[in-house]
Design an enzyme around this catalytic site. Structure first.
Site, short mmCIF file in Angstrom:
data_model
loop_
_atom_site.label_atom_id
_atom_site.label_comp_id
_atom_site.label_asym_id
_atom_site.label_seq_id
_atom_site.Cartn_x
_atom_site.Cartn_y
_atom_site.Cartn_z
N GLU A 261 -0.23 -20.28 -21.87
CA GLU A 261 -0.19 -20.85 -20.51
C GLU A 261 -1.52 -21.56 -20.22
O GLU A 261 -1.53 -22.70 -19.76
CB GLU A 261 0.05 -19.72 -19.48
CG GLU A 261 0.06 -20.20 -18.03
CD GLU A 261 0.20 -19.05 -17.02
OE1 GLU A 261 -0.04 -17.89 -17.39
OE2 GLU A 261 0.55 -19.35 -15.86
N ARG B 88 0.79 -1.23 0.00
CA ARG B 88 0.00 0.00 0.00
C ARG B 88 0.82 1.28 0.00
O ARG B 88 0.28 2.34 -0.24
CB ARG B 88 -0.90 0.01 1.24
CG ARG B 88 -1.82 -1.19 1.25
CD ARG B 88 -2.83 -1.12 2.36
NE ARG B 88 -3.55 -2.39 2.43
CZ ARG B 88 -4.32 -2.73 3.44
NH1 ARG B 88 -4.50 -1.89 4.45
NH2 ARG B 88 -4.93 -3.90 3.44
O1 LIG Z 1 -4.59 -5.03 -10.37
C1 LIG Z 1 -5.77 -5.11 -10.68
O2 LIG Z 1 -6.61 -4.34 -10.24
C2 LIG Z 1 -6.22 -6.19 -11.60
C3 LIG Z 1 -7.50 -6.21 -12.08
C4 LIG Z 1 -7.92 -7.24 -12.91
C5 LIG Z 1 -7.04 -8.26 -13.26
C6 LIG Z 1 -5.75 -8.22 -12.77
C7 LIG Z 1 -4.85 -9.33 -13.10
O3 LIG Z 1 -5.15 -10.13 -13.94
C8 LIG Z 1 -3.59 -9.44 -12.37
C9 LIG Z 1 -2.86 -10.72 -12.72
C10 LIG Z 1 -1.45 -10.63 -12.23
O4 LIG Z 1 -0.95 -11.93 -12.20
C11 LIG Z 1 0.41 -11.84 -12.44
N1 LIG Z 1 0.88 -13.21 -12.69
C12 LIG Z 1 1.64 -13.86 -11.82
N2 LIG Z 1 1.91 -15.07 -12.28
C13 LIG Z 1 1.30 -15.18 -13.47
C14 LIG Z 1 1.24 -16.22 -14.42
O5 LIG Z 1 1.82 -17.30 -14.30
N3 LIG Z 1 0.51 -16.00 -15.53
C15 LIG Z 1 -0.12 -14.83 -15.74
N4 LIG Z 1 -0.07 -13.82 -14.86
C16 LIG Z 1 0.63 -13.99 -13.74
C17 LIG Z 1 0.52 -10.86 -13.55
O6 LIG Z 1 1.78 -10.28 -13.62
C18 LIG Z 1 -0.52 -9.84 -13.13
O7 LIG Z 1 0.09 -8.86 -12.34
C19 LIG Z 1 -5.33 -7.20 -11.96
#
Ligand SMILES: O=C(O)c1cccc(C(=O)CC[C@H]2O[C@@H](n3cnc4c(=O)[nH]cnc43)[C@H](O)[C@@H]2O)c1
Ligand SMILES: [Zn+2]
Length: 358
Positions: free
Chosen positions: A213, A82
């Protein structure tokens, strides 16, 4: 947290070899690298969070039913970060954990949109990651570089914000080398992000989207053709398309393979069904990575042990895998040569000391 650390069944000596081997990591997420120690420190700072700080409860919390569940849990950890001081603490401690595993160089995937939309000032965010990067390099010797990724499911607003932060000369951090796309793939077609990748590439960044993926090979083709991917995050489903495998091999497009992640998010059923071996057989440049290590109950050393078992590698084979990551990185040539030399020297010394078999 699934207990994958006991899974690889490689001889103890090989595990020791891997633990001391100098390595590069190309696919590891910033927030996804928050260890139980870091999570409990953040949870103590923000006691209203739903993330448990007790390690056992946290292990249970980090057991995922599917990819969507993983993203929900991931975002609850994002909610723990935060303030700029939280960002600095996380980054610095992640670097410490990487250094402990003999990671000399890491490209850390950072999602600035998730932090700025939660109210962290953009300038303060950049200063926090850069300050931690420089401190970590000076104190641990681990070189960090950034990949800023679009969280695709958050829509084109997140793409616009991410490319702005990545290309505005007043904000763009010195350590930024690449531009990515993460989050769920289902219902998030890659081609819509082409204009944002075009802008990032025009600003000199490399293209490293996640693709294949949780969806089929067409997503990987889209990443290659529309987003001009120079490496593919995961690329697991490429194994279903022989023409795609041939293309990836011919154009030397590396895959960032994260075996345990694929099991933990249930993208692949079992490690023995993982296509890593097919990728190697098809002549692809394969790199081994940990993705979100504490969330998946793994670390980079364990991922090398998994790969060694799946591919039947000895020390020389494992060292070749480690060199693949260096070659596929965006480090300059002198930096690459230094780590390759270190890998070769370490391996030669290890083999010279090993008892000879008759
Ligand atoms: O931050 C938000 O408010 C928000 C709103 C809607 C959707 C999202 C995301 O989809 C964040 C996904 C987040 O996941 C990370 N990540 C980590 N590991 C993986 C992976 O193996 N494959 C795909 N994404 C991954 C990615 O970097 C995003 O930060 C967020
Ligand atoms: Zn990832």
């Amino acid at each position: 947290m699934t207990d994958h650390l006991v899974e690889p069944r490689v001889p103890r000596d090989l595990s020791t070899f891997i633990a001391g081997l100098p390595k590069a990591e190309l696919h590891v997420h910033h927030v996804g690298s928050a260890s139980p120690r870091i999570v409990s420190e953040l949870a103590a700072r923000h006691p209203d969070s739903k993330v448990p700080s007790d390690p056992e409860a946290l292990a249970e919390y980090f057991t995922f039913t599917d990819f969507a569940h993983f993203v929900d849990v991931y975002l609850s950890v994002v909610d723990l970060i935060r303030t700029p001081e939280d960002v600095r603490l996380l980054t610095y401690e992640v670097a410490r954990d990487l250094a402990r595993r003999q990671v000399r160089y890491a490209e850390l995937t950072v999602t600035p949109f998730s932090s700025t939309r939660r109210g962290i000032d953009e300038r303060a965010f950049m200063d926090a990651i850069e300050d931690a990067r420089k401190a970590a390099e000076a104190e641990f010797g681990t070189v960090l570089r950034w990949c800023f990724d679009i969280p695709g499911e958050a829509g084109l607003e997140s793409a616009e914000e991410t490319v702005r932060l990545a290309t505005d000369d007043r904000l763009r951090p010195e350590g930024l080398v690449s531009f990515g796309l993460g989050g769920p793939e289902i219902g998030v077609p890659r081609p819509q992000f082409k204009p944002y990748f075009d802008r990032a590439l025009a600003a000199g960044l490399h293209s490293v989207p996640h693709a294949g993926e949780t969806t089929g090979p067409q997503t990987v083709w889209d990443a290659l053709h529309e987003l001009r991917a120079e490496r593919i995050g995961h690329g697991t489903s490429a194994a279903q398309d022989p023409k795609l495998l041939a293309y990836l091999a011919e154009h030397r497009i590396p895959l960032e393979v994260c075996p345990t992640s694929n099991i933990a998010t249930r993208a692949v059923r079992t490690l023995d069904e993982h296509p890593l071996k097919e990728f190697v057989r098809a002549g692809l440049l394969v790199t081994i990575n940990s993705d979100d290590p504490p969330m998946f109950g793994t670390d980079l050393n364990n991922e090398y042990a998994v790969a060694a078992r799946l591919l039947g590698l000895d020390e020389r084979g494992i060292a070749e895998l480690a060199k693949n990551a260096v070659h596929a990185s965006f480090l300059d040539e002198a930096g690459k040569a230094r780590i390759v030399e270190e890998i070769d020297a370490y391996t030669a010394q290890w083999l010279a000391a090993a008892p000879q078999t008759p």
